[in-house]
Write a protein that holds these residues in place. Structure first.
Motif, short mmCIF file in Angstrom:
data_model
loop_
_atom_site.label_atom_id
_atom_site.label_comp_id
_atom_site.label_asym_id
_atom_site.label_seq_id
_atom_site.Cartn_x
_atom_site.Cartn_y
_atom_site.Cartn_z
N ALA A 189 0.84 -1.20 0.00
CA ALA A 189 0.00 0.00 0.00
C ALA A 189 0.87 1.25 0.00
O ALA A 189 0.52 2.26 -0.63
N ARG A 193 0.60 4.20 -2.74
CA ARG A 193 0.39 5.57 -2.28
C ARG A 193 1.50 6.49 -2.78
O ARG A 193 1.26 7.62 -3.20
N PRO A 210 -8.52 -5.94 0.93
CA PRO A 210 -8.71 -5.26 2.21
C PRO A 210 -10.12 -5.50 2.75
O PRO A 210 -11.06 -5.78 2.00
N ASP A 211 -10.27 -5.36 4.07
CA ASP A 211 -11.60 -5.41 4.66
C ASP A 211 -12.47 -4.31 4.06
O ASP A 211 -11.98 -3.22 3.74
N ALA A 213 -14.46 -2.37 5.41
CA ALA A 213 -14.41 -1.14 6.22
C ALA A 213 -13.20 -0.28 5.89
O ALA A 213 -13.21 0.93 6.12
N ASP A 214 -12.15 -0.90 5.34
CA ASP A 214 -10.92 -0.17 5.03
C ASP A 214 -10.88 0.35 3.60
O ASP A 214 -9.98 1.12 3.24
N LEU A 215 -11.84 -0.06 2.78
CA LEU A 215 -11.81 0.33 1.36
C LEU A 215 -11.83 1.85 1.14
O LEU A 215 -11.13 2.34 0.24
N GLU A 217 -10.34 4.18 2.70
CA GLU A 217 -8.98 4.69 2.81
C GLU A 217 -8.17 4.35 1.56
O GLU A 217 -7.44 5.19 1.01
N TYR A 218 -8.29 3.11 1.08
CA TYR A 218 -7.57 2.71 -0.14
C TYR A 218 -8.03 3.53 -1.34
O TYR A 218 -7.23 3.82 -2.24
N THR A 220 -8.52 6.52 -1.56
CA THR A 220 -7.90 7.84 -1.64
C THR A 220 -6.65 7.84 -2.49
O THR A 220 -6.21 8.90 -2.93
N TYR A 236 -18.55 -8.28 -2.24
CA TYR A 236 -17.29 -7.55 -2.13
C TYR A 236 -17.08 -6.66 -3.36
O TYR A 236 -16.68 -5.50 -3.24
#
Length: 289
Positions: A189, A193, A210-211, A213-215, A217-218, A220, A236
């Motif tokens: 990651a 980034r 990724p989970d 819930a974390d998508l 953030e990814y 961005t 998913y």
């Protein structure tokens, strides 16, 4: 009867026309596929992976998109190879028997250029070489292909993100005409980034699942979440598509490495945007049928 004969003749003519389409037209047709079919390490079921021969094989088969892996030599050159070691896909153990474990980063570009990267796959590919990234990009450009480029093992090669972008820039791949033909991906990651920060216009992909819930953030810094087909589901994929990536477009998913018709149809049913495969012909046939 006359109408049927004319229709049959027209159909036959159209079929012949398809066979005679130039590569660029075949690539345009391939781009319209849903899901997109990406030749993994080139058409790697039919030619030695990550070689120019594998790129050419994908081109001959009519596939516009190829995927590759990039690593760095001891003297700082970028080469196209999947493994951190040269042992599996070259004759390095024969040429340099005393240099185990034969890591890419322990050999110069000149030493790697001597290696046979084809015989392990088939004697008909004897003498194929490990290409530098420059050589690879020139072949992809010559074939009018498009590229999903993976930065491999970035923890071994500090600064490889910036170096990769420099090579791509030097080869003309960061201009407006080529940006739509390029995705840079990684399992790291931090690397994805960093690429996004260095060149925000470049499309990026994170390799992993990724989970949910974390998508956000990814999303961005990654335009794609590129997951193993064994780890995804319809829900998913829907969660990915519900988000916007850094360029204001729906987040995408390319899934890998699907080499059989049943799983190709399965993930196509999930709504994935693309399928990365060693057997692009098998996946295309399965998803078009």
């Amino acid at each position: 009867m006359h109408v049927r004969a004319v229709a049959a003749a027209t159909t036959a003519f159209m079929g012949a026309t398809v066979l005679l389409l130039p590569t660029s037209a075949a690539h345009a047709a391939a781009d319209a596929e849903n899901p997109l079919v990406v030749a993994h390490r080139g058409a790697s079921a039919y030619a030695p992976e990550n070689t120019l021969a594998a790129v050419d094989k994908a081109d001959e088969m009519g596939f516009a998109w190829v995927e590759n892996d990039v690593q760095r030599t001891k003297d700082g050159r970028l080469v196209v190879l999947h493994d951190a070691t040269l042992a599996r896909t070259t004759d390095v153990e024969e040429l340099y028997p005393d240099r185990a474990p034969w890591n890419v980063g322990d050999f110069t570009a000149a030493e790697i250029a001597r290696l046979d990267a084809g015989s392990w796959f088939s004697t008909s590919y004897a003498g194929a070489r490990v290409p530098t990234l420059e050589q690879y990009m020139r072949r992809v450009s010559r074939n009018h292909q498009k590229l999903v480029l993976e930065i491999k093992n970035p923890q071994l090669y500090p600064g490889i993100e910036q170096q990769t972008l420099k090579v791509l820039s030097n080869e003309g791949w960061l201009g407006p005409a080529h940006l739509r033909k390029l995705v840079i991906q990684s399992f790291s990651a931090d690397t994805v980034r960093r690429v996004h920060e260095l060149r925000p216009a470049v499309k990026t992909g994170f390799l992993g699942t990724p989970d949910i819930a974390d998508l956000p953030e990814y999303a961005t810094f990654a335009d794609q979440i590129n997951s193993s087909y064994t780890t995804i589901s319809r829900s998913y994929v829907s969660a990915i598509h519900a988000l916007e990536g850094p360029h204001g477009k729906p987040l995408e998913i390319l899934t890998w490495t699907v080499n059989d018709a049943d799983n190709a149809r399965l993930v196509a049913g999930y709504g994935v945007d693309g399928i990365i495969t060693n057997k692009p012909d098998v996946v295309r046939e399965a998803t078009l049928s």
